[in-house]
Design a protein around this motif. Structure first.
Motif, PDB file in Angstrom:
ATOM      1  N   LYS A  19       0.826  -1.220   0.000  1.00 43.12           N
ATOM      2  CA  LYS A  19       0.000   0.000   0.000  1.00 43.12           C
ATOM      3  C   LYS A  19       0.854   1.262   0.000  1.00 43.12           C
ATOM      4  CE  LYS A  19      -0.851  -0.346   4.865  1.00 43.12           C
ATOM      5  NZ  LYS A  19       0.307   0.409   5.290  1.00 43.12           N
ATOM      6  N   SER A  37       1.513   7.454   7.259  1.00 42.63           N
ATOM      7  CA  SER A  37       1.319   7.513   8.721  1.00 42.63           C
ATOM      8  C   SER A  37       2.163   6.461   9.440  1.00 42.63           C
ATOM      9  CB  SER A  37      -0.162   7.367   9.082  1.00 42.63           C
ATOM     10  OG  SER A  37      -0.637   6.113   8.681  1.00 42.63           O
ATOM     11  N   TYR A  41       4.558   6.614  13.050  1.00 42.16           N
ATOM     12  CA  TYR A  41       4.638   5.666  14.174  1.00 42.16           C
ATOM     13  C   TYR A  41       6.054   5.094  14.296  1.00 42.16           C
ATOM     14  CZ  TYR A  41      -0.322   5.899  15.066  1.00 42.16           C
ATOM     15  OH  TYR A  41      -1.558   6.356  15.417  1.00 42.16           O
ATOM     16  N   ARG A  42       6.684   4.866  13.161  1.00 37.71           N
ATOM     17  CA  ARG A  42       8.049   4.330  13.193  1.00 37.71           C
ATOM     18  C   ARG A  42       9.028   5.330  13.815  1.00 37.71           C
ATOM     19  NH1 ARG A  42       9.459   0.013   9.689  1.00 37.71           N
ATOM     20  NH2 ARG A  42       7.597  -0.982   8.860  1.00 37.71           N
ATOM     21  N   SER A  98       4.734  -1.120  16.028  1.00 34.96           N
ATOM     22  CA  SER A  98       3.495  -1.886  16.184  1.00 34.96           C
ATOM     23  C   SER A  98       3.116  -1.990  17.670  1.00 34.96           C
ATOM     24  CB  SER A  98       3.698  -3.264  15.551  1.00 34.96           C
ATOM     25  OG  SER A  98       2.700  -4.137  15.919  1.00 34.96           O
ATOM     26  N   ALA A 101       1.926   1.496  18.885  1.00 33.56           N
ATOM     27  CA  ALA A 101       0.694   1.882  18.171  1.00 33.56           C
ATOM     28  C   ALA A 101      -0.560   1.355  18.865  1.00 33.56           C
ATOM     29  CB  ALA A 101       0.750   1.381  16.736  1.00 33.56           C
ATOM     30  N   ARG A 107      -1.689   7.383  20.243  1.00 33.30           N
ATOM     31  CA  ARG A 107      -2.408   7.579  18.967  1.00 33.30           C
ATOM     32  C   ARG A 107      -3.047   8.962  18.941  1.00 33.30           C
ATOM     33  NH1 ARG A 107      -2.341   2.886  16.136  1.00 33.30           N
ATOM     34  NH2 ARG A 107      -3.569   3.903  14.519  1.00 33.30           N
ATOM     35  N   ARG A 128      -3.351   2.431   8.835  1.00 31.53           N
ATOM     36  CA  ARG A 128      -4.242   1.378   9.333  1.00 31.53           C
ATOM     37  C   ARG A 128      -5.620   1.933   9.681  1.00 31.53           C
ATOM     38  NH1 ARG A 128       0.185   0.014   8.455  1.00 31.53           N
ATOM     39  NH2 ARG A 128       1.330  -1.827   9.085  1.00 31.53           N
ATOM     40  N   ASP A 129      -5.646   3.228  10.045  1.00 33.68           N
ATOM     41  CA  ASP A 129      -6.908   3.820  10.532  1.00 33.68           C
ATOM     42  C   ASP A 129      -7.210   5.136   9.817  1.00 33.68           C
ATOM     43  OD1 ASP A 129      -4.788   5.258  11.554  1.00 33.68           O
ATOM     44  OD2 ASP A 129      -5.711   5.589  13.510  1.00 33.68           O
ATOM     45  N   MET A 130      -6.732   5.259   8.574  1.00 31.43           N
ATOM     46  CA  MET A 130      -6.939   6.524   7.840  1.00 31.43           C
ATOM     47  C   MET A 130      -8.433   6.736   7.574  1.00 31.43           C
ATOM     48  SD  MET A 130      -3.963   7.844   7.519  1.00 31.43           S
ATOM     49  CE  MET A 130      -3.725   7.215   9.150  1.00 31.43           C
ATOM     50  N   ARG A 178       2.775  -9.434  13.607  1.00 34.81           N
ATOM     51  CA  ARG A 178       2.474  -8.000  13.573  1.00 34.81           C
ATOM     52  C   ARG A 178       1.016  -7.776  13.153  1.00 34.81           C
ATOM     53  NH1 ARG A 178       6.121  -3.897  10.363  1.00 34.81           N
ATOM     54  NH2 ARG A 178       7.711  -5.384  10.940  1.00 34.81           N
ATOM     55  N   ASP A 182      -1.713  -5.771  15.334  1.00 33.22           N
ATOM     56  CA  ASP A 182      -2.398  -4.600  14.763  1.00 33.22           C
ATOM     57  C   ASP A 182      -3.916  -4.823  14.722  1.00 33.22           C
ATOM     58  OD1 ASP A 182       0.074  -3.425  14.436  1.00 33.22           O
ATOM     59  OD2 ASP A 182       0.182  -3.719  12.268  1.00 33.22           O
ATOM     60  N   ARG A 185      -5.605  -5.087  18.724  1.00 31.24           N
ATOM     61  CA  ARG A 185      -5.541  -4.011  19.712  1.00 31.24           C
ATOM     62  C   ARG A 185      -6.937  -3.399  19.862  1.00 31.24           C
ATOM     63  NH1 ARG A 185      -2.014  -0.585  15.625  1.00 31.24           N
ATOM     64  NH2 ARG A 185      -3.663   0.397  14.457  1.00 31.24           N
TER      65      ARG A 185
HETATM   66  O1   DC Z   1       2.860   0.746   7.686  1.00 26.86           O
HETATM   67  P1   DC Z   1       4.097   0.504   8.569  1.00 26.86           P
HETATM   68  O2   DC Z   1       4.592  -0.920   8.530  1.00 26.86           O
HETATM   69  O3   DC Z   1       5.181   1.485   8.274  1.00 26.86           O
HETATM   70  O4   DC Z   1       3.589   0.790  10.075  1.00 26.86           O
HETATM   71  C1   DC Z   1       4.390   0.536  11.190  1.00 26.86           C
HETATM   72  C2   DC Z   1       3.501   0.190  12.384  1.00 26.86           C
HETATM   73  O5   DC Z   1       2.757   1.356  12.759  1.00 26.86           O
HETATM   74  C3   DC Z   1       2.475  -0.909  12.117  1.00 26.86           C
HETATM   75  O6   DC Z   1       2.831  -2.131  12.720  1.00 26.86           O
HETATM   76  C4   DC Z   1       1.199  -0.420  12.756  1.00 26.86           C
HETATM   77  C5   DC Z   1       1.421   1.025  13.093  1.00 26.86           C
HETATM   78  N1   DC Z   1       0.499   1.926  12.402  1.00 26.86           N
HETATM   79  C6   DC Z   1      -0.708   2.174  12.995  1.00 26.86           C
HETATM   80  O7   DC Z   1      -1.027   1.596  14.019  1.00 26.86           O
HETATM   81  N2   DC Z   1      -1.552   3.083  12.444  1.00 26.86           N
HETATM   82  C7   DC Z   1      -1.253   3.703  11.311  1.00 26.86           C
HETATM   83  N3   DC Z   1      -2.109   4.578  10.782  1.00 26.86           N
HETATM   84  C8   DC Z   1      -0.018   3.423  10.659  1.00 26.86           C
HETATM   85  C9   DC Z   1       0.843   2.518  11.230  1.00 26.86           C
END
Ligand code: DC
Length: 222
Positions: A19, A37, A41-42, A98, A101, A107, A128-130, A178, A182, A185
């Motif tokens: 994605k 996003s 978080y990273r 992760s 998050a 958050r 993940r939550d856009m 992971r 994710d 949670r």
């Molecule tokens: O997409 P990514 O692998 O770069 O994301 C890293 C971690 O951040 C993923 O394990 C979950 C978290 N994350 C999240 O909880 N919400 C988001 N909008 C983006 C990422």
């Protein structure tokens, strides 16, 4: 669906689904802004690891996240003026991201910053939550996924291409762990929201997936 004045294409999905690549190319073709996003978080996780904040200390993490000095330039990720792309993209940082998050206060601390990426002529937001939390009024919401085996295989090939040693079964195991974290949670879990459309990329090329996203967006804007 309420159409926001500035169009938003929300692309959510699991790790290594492609994605990020698809979202960045959609943004480039439409000349939209792009929000990665996951990178935020990273970087929050990296800052915690570097400063020794425990990944379980929700209050300290959310205070740190509220003043996180992260920026994006030319495809690189910057933390307090230092280019941290390599460290931020590592598997260790991804795992730490992760973990943190899953913390609701953290958050919340990152919410306004993510929304600040919204601008004319539009935004492609990837995470993940856009579609569910950050941009609930997004013009189009896509849940982009692929089977765990296909995602592990893509990640494996990427690493090998970069000359990085990789173990396919380990990658698959990490991805599954992971995904579970994710998905399970309690706050903003990874899931397809009711008004998102599914895009399964198991048998699609990146170009197919990009065209499909743009097609769905244009169909909704028409
Ligand atoms: O997409 P990514 O692998 O770069 O994301 C890293 C971690 O951040 C993923 O394990 C979950 C978290 N994350 C999240 O909880 N919400 C988001 N909008 C983006 C990422």
């Amino acid at each position: 669906m309420i159409l926001s004045l500035i169009p938003v294409i929300a692309i959510d999905g699991p790790s290594a689904s492609g994605k990020g690549t698809v979202a960045a190319l959609v943004a480039e073709q439409l000349k939209f802004h792009y929000l990665d996003s996951g990178a935020i978080y990273r970087v929050a996780a990296l800052a915690a690891l570097r400063t020794g904040i425990s990944l379980e200390d929700e209050s300290a993490l959310s205070r740190m996240a509220g003043k996180l000095d992260v920026s994006f330039k030319n495809g690189e990720i910057w933390l307090a003026g230092e280019c941290v792309s390599m460290d931020a993209r590592s598997e260790a940082t991804g795992n730490a991201a992760s973990k943190i998050a899953a913390l609701p206060k953290l958050r919340l601390a990152l919410l306004d910053f993510q929304r600040s990426f919204l601008g004319h002529p539009g935004l492609v937001a990837d995470g993940r939550d856009m579609g569910s939390v950050v941009f609930p009024d997004a013009t189009v919401k896509i849940f982009l996924t692929a089977s765990a085996e296909i995602r592990a295989d893509r990640r494996y090939k990427q690493l090998i291409e970069k000359g990085i040693h990789a173990n396919l079964s380990r990658i698959l195991q990490d991805l599954q762990q992971r995904d579970a974290r994710d998905r399970e949670r309690s706050v903003a879990p990874l899931q397809k929201c009711a008004d998102a459309s599914l895009l399964d990329t198991d048998s699609l090329t990146i170009t197919d997936a990009v065209n499909e996203v743009i097609g769905r967006y244009q169909a909704l804007r028409a």
